[in-house]
Scaffold this motif. Structure first.
Motif, PDB file in Angstrom:
ATOM      1  N   LYS A 162       0.772  -1.261   0.113  1.00  0.00           N
ATOM      2  CA  LYS A 162       0.089   0.063  -0.190  1.00  0.00           C
ATOM      3  C   LYS A 162       1.089   1.272   0.062  1.00  0.00           C
ATOM      4  O   LYS A 162       0.626   2.205  -0.768  1.00  0.00           O
ATOM      5  N   TYR A 191      -4.994  -3.477  -5.647  1.00  0.00           N
ATOM      6  CA  TYR A 191      -5.819  -2.615  -6.147  1.00  0.00           C
ATOM      7  C   TYR A 191      -6.627  -1.717  -5.153  1.00  0.00           C
ATOM      8  O   TYR A 191      -7.256  -0.437  -5.351  1.00  0.00           O
ATOM      9  N   ASN A 192      -6.919  -2.329  -3.845  1.00  0.00           N
ATOM     10  CA  ASN A 192      -7.331  -1.599  -2.686  1.00  0.00           C
ATOM     11  C   ASN A 192      -6.857  -0.327  -2.357  1.00  0.00           C
ATOM     12  O   ASN A 192      -7.465   0.300  -1.414  1.00  0.00           O
ATOM     13  N   THR A 195      -6.469   5.124  -5.260  1.00  0.00           N
ATOM     14  CA  THR A 195      -7.238   6.039  -4.656  1.00  0.00           C
ATOM     15  C   THR A 195      -7.582   7.029  -5.918  1.00  0.00           C
ATOM     16  O   THR A 195      -7.168   6.846  -7.136  1.00  0.00           O
ATOM     17  N   GLN A 215     -10.667  -2.019 -12.527  1.00  0.00           N
ATOM     18  CA  GLN A 215     -10.297  -1.982 -11.060  1.00  0.00           C
ATOM     19  C   GLN A 215      -9.923  -0.924 -10.400  1.00  0.00           C
ATOM     20  O   GLN A 215     -10.316  -0.356  -9.442  1.00  0.00           O
ATOM     21  N   GLN A 219     -12.062   2.111  -7.973  1.00  0.00           N
ATOM     22  CA  GLN A 219     -11.488   2.841  -6.731  1.00  0.00           C
ATOM     23  C   GLN A 219     -11.312   4.363  -6.926  1.00  0.00           C
ATOM     24  O   GLN A 219     -10.798   5.157  -6.080  1.00  0.00           O
TER      25      GLN A 219
END
Length: 245
Positions: A162, A191-192, A195, A215, A219
């Motif tokens: 991240k 992918y999470n 932003t 994806q 987001q």
């Protein structure tokens, strides 16, 4: 009749012939033709030159962007630095190699850049990645290259956490992952961690929206596929072929 064309193999789904046929028709250009010249081996290139003495320019696609280098007399600075040619200009008995992927990518990317787009991840290490690196260097955007295999100056997908994603707000896919017909594949990213501040750019244009882009869009990221880049590199080739006529 001025003849232009495309070399590569295979060429069954090539973009260029249709693009130039439409361009010539729309702009009333009656003295030019554009043909596909599929070469099963780059060693067939000299024979093509003998058979087509009226050639004024060629585009070069996979797998010959690097293999064609021995058959050009001069290289533009960009083509020389990248080590790949996708456009050849025939003029005064000389063949000059250019890289209009650089022009297409730069003209397509620049309008999308925001002040927070300060660092980039380049996914893939092939010829297309080299063109992307050249452009980012010209724009003074630092980048990190990502590959499946560890190598000097390159990080692996496994190392992308991240924090890395947060620090790289431009992510550019130069790999074939997600290209038709393997549309259910995508680069292995967290992918999470993406932003609304991210820009995801995929050099692939078929499908229009790859899983990678889907994806990113989910987001909140800005997304762009490779179609405009393809159009702009073709237009850049046309500019080169006609600037010294």
């Amino acid at each position: 009749m001025k003849l232009y064309g495309l070399i590569g193999y295979p060429l069954s789904h090539s973009f260029s012939k249709g693009f130039f046929a439409e361009k010539f028709k729309k702009e009333g250009i009656l003295d030019c033709a554009y043909e596909n010249f599929p070469l099963a081996d780059i060693a067939e290139f000299p024979k093509l030159l003998e058979q087509q003495p009226t050639l004024c320019g060629l585009n070069v696609t996979i797998p010959y962007k690097e293999a064609v280098l021995p058959w050009v007399d001069e290289l533009s600075p960009a083509a020389e630095q990248i080590g790949a040619v996708n456009c050849i200009h025939f003029h005064d008995g000389k063949r000059t190699g250019f890289n209009t992927d650089v022009t297409g990518f730069k003209r397509s990317l620049q309008p999308l850049l925001k002040p927070h787009h300060t660092h980039a991840l380049i996914l893939g290490t092939g010829g297309a990645a080299k063109a992307v690196m050249f452009v980012l260097e010209a724009l003074s955007i630092p980048f990190t290259v990502v590959s499946r295999k560890a190598q000097p100056g390159v990080v692996t997908y496994e190392s992308l956490d991240k924090e890395v994603i947060a620090a790289h707000t431009i992510i550019i896919n130069t790999s074939p992952l997600g290209m038709y017909p393997q549309t259910d594949t995508a680069p292995a990213l967290p992918y999470n961690a993406i932003t609304k501040h991210h820009l995801l750019y995929d050099l692939i244009y078929n499908p229009e929206k790859t899983l990678f882009l889907q994806q990113g869009e989910a987001q909140g990221a800005a997304i762009k596929n490779g179609h405009e880049m393809l159009v702009l590199q073709a237009e850049a080739s046309w500019e080169i072929w006609n600037e010294k006529q």
